[in-house]
Design an enzyme around this catalytic site. Structure first.
Site, PDB file in Angstrom:
ATOM      1  N   ASP A  35      72.845  25.082  23.901  1.00 21.90           N
ATOM      2  CA  ASP A  35      73.826  25.950  24.537  1.00 21.90           C
ATOM      3  C   ASP A  35      73.155  26.999  25.425  1.00 21.90           C
ATOM      4  OD1 ASP A  35      76.361  26.841  25.113  1.00 21.90           O
ATOM      5  OD2 ASP A  35      76.554  28.057  23.303  1.00 21.90           O
ATOM      6  N   GLY A  38      74.315  27.421  31.470  1.00 24.02           N
ATOM      7  CA  GLY A  38      75.011  28.118  32.542  1.00 24.02           C
ATOM      8  C   GLY A  38      74.735  29.609  32.545  1.00 24.02           C
ATOM      9  N   ARG A  39      74.716  30.214  31.367  1.00 25.36           N
ATOM     10  CA  ARG A  39      74.443  31.649  31.271  1.00 25.36           C
ATOM     11  C   ARG A  39      73.016  31.976  31.687  1.00 25.36           C
ATOM     12  NH1 ARG A  39      76.843  32.219  25.385  1.00 25.36           N
ATOM     13  NH2 ARG A  39      76.950  29.958  25.668  1.00 25.36           N
ATOM     14  N   ARG A  48      75.372  27.426  38.052  1.00 27.67           N
ATOM     15  CA  ARG A  48      75.332  26.926  36.683  1.00 27.67           C
ATOM     16  C   ARG A  48      74.590  25.593  36.573  1.00 27.67           C
ATOM     17  NH1 ARG A  48      78.474  28.598  32.629  1.00 27.67           N
ATOM     18  NH2 ARG A  48      78.815  26.453  31.942  1.00 27.67           N
ATOM     19  N   HIS A  52      71.647  23.636  33.971  1.00 27.34           N
ATOM     20  CA  HIS A  52      71.698  22.308  33.355  1.00 27.34           C
ATOM     21  C   HIS A  52      70.458  21.494  33.717  1.00 27.34           C
ATOM     22  CE1 HIS A  52      75.618  23.032  31.780  1.00 27.34           C
ATOM     23  NE2 HIS A  52      76.197  23.119  32.966  1.00 27.34           N
ATOM     24  N   LEU A 146      60.151   8.390  16.456  1.00 27.78           N
ATOM     25  CA  LEU A 146      61.265   9.333  16.499  1.00 27.78           C
ATOM     26  C   LEU A 146      62.485   8.723  17.175  1.00 27.78           C
ATOM     27  CD1 LEU A 146      62.357  12.357  16.343  1.00 27.78           C
ATOM     28  CD2 LEU A 146      61.513  12.553  18.688  1.00 27.78           C
ATOM     29  N   ARG A 203      71.021  26.162  16.948  1.00 23.93           N
ATOM     30  CA  ARG A 203      71.894  26.443  18.083  1.00 23.93           C
ATOM     31  C   ARG A 203      71.308  27.574  18.901  1.00 23.93           C
ATOM     32  NH1 ARG A 203      78.345  26.487  19.036  1.00 23.93           N
ATOM     33  NH2 ARG A 203      78.221  27.129  21.213  1.00 23.93           N
ATOM     34  N   ILE A 210      79.867  26.222  15.052  1.00 24.49           N
ATOM     35  CA  ILE A 210      79.452  24.811  15.047  1.00 24.49           C
ATOM     36  C   ILE A 210      80.037  24.037  16.223  1.00 24.49           C
ATOM     37  CG2 ILE A 210      79.336  22.705  13.655  1.00 24.49           C
ATOM     38  CD1 ILE A 210      77.789  25.124  12.558  1.00 24.49           C
TER      39      ILE A 210
END
Length: 255
Positions: A35, A38-39, A48, A52, A146, A203, A210
């Site tokens: 998360d 964009g910020r 933004r 990404h 993995l 997170r 969540i």
């Protein structure tokens, strides 16, 4: 402490913290809600989508960090079923990221024995997005290291409702007896089967929720939150999260 096998390079960020980890208590499955892209961009007066793009570049670094210490599964929450509500231009950009990421990184992922998987609904995703992902899955399907699992077009409530619907239908078709239904059986009707439940959830961005991610699977996962946005989350921070995981006692309701 057992030494970790280095899968890449000779000296990487986070080596000092990694050396403090106990090789006998590495989480088998780490899930990450990536998360704050964009910020991160907006704080730097960037569009933004620039966030990404930077976030995409961070995927390989954290994948290699997880691989370095012996994590077996790394699930990255890449796009939720709710993310379709975002501006059309931003969604289109996100859908094109796999076309850039996989061709650029696939050779190194293969050389590091990484296997690509996807958890989510293919319906609604552009054909070019699905092709890029499926090509990566096909090229890495024989790898045994993995598992890099992308949760794409994924939402946990939809997943559980779909699982219940299929379970009910199987019961009607007498493929399943109601008396046999337990947690283990229900888990087989979820999109994450046969992956193990996450041991650790990370997170980024400072949000403490969540967000409809693996609600069933996270029942006993350790949660670790950071104020850092995903593009600035480094290998060092990843190892710090694992180190905190190792400090905790997982009792599963017992003493």
């Amino acid at each position: 402490m057992k030494p970790f096998k280095k899968w890449f390079g000779s000296k990487t960020e986070g080596d000092d913290t990694a050396s403090r980890l106990s090789a006998d208590n590495i989480p088998n499955h780490v899930a990450v809600i990536m998360d704050g892209n964009g910020r991160w961009a907006q704080k730097r007066s960037l569009p933004r989508v620039a966030g990404h793009h930077s976030g995409m570049k961070n995927v390989k670094k954290i994948t290699m960090a997880a691989n370095n210490i012996g994590v077996q599964v790394l699930t990255l929450y890449a796009f939720s079923t709710e993310n379709w509500k975002r501006p059309k231009e931003e969604v289109e950009y996100l859908m094109k990221l796999p076309l850039e990421f996989f061709p650029k990184e696939i050779d190194e992922l293969i050389s590091n024995n990484v296997q690509i998987r996807m958890t989510g609904w293919k319906e609604g995703l552009p054909d070019y997005t699905l092709k890029a992902i499926q090509d990566a899955i096909d090229q890495t399907k024989h790898n045994t290291g993995l598992i890099l699992n992308f949760a794409l077009n994924y939402g946990s409530r939809k997943e559980m409702l779909s699982g219940v619907q299929r379970l009910v239908q199987d019961a009607r078709d007498q493929k399943v007896n109601a008396e046999e239904i337990d947690e283990a059986l229900f888990s087989k009707y979820l999109l994450t089967d046969p992956l193990p439940d996450p041991d650790l959830l990370i997170r980024t961005s400072g949000e403490l929720r969540i967000s409809n991610f693996m609600l069933w699977q996270l029942a006993y996962s350790e949660l670790w939150f950071t104020e850092l946005c995903w593009p600035e989350f480094t290998e060092e921070h990843f190892y710090e999260a694992v180190l905190e995981y190792q400090r905790r006692a997982r009792r599963y309701g017992g003493l």
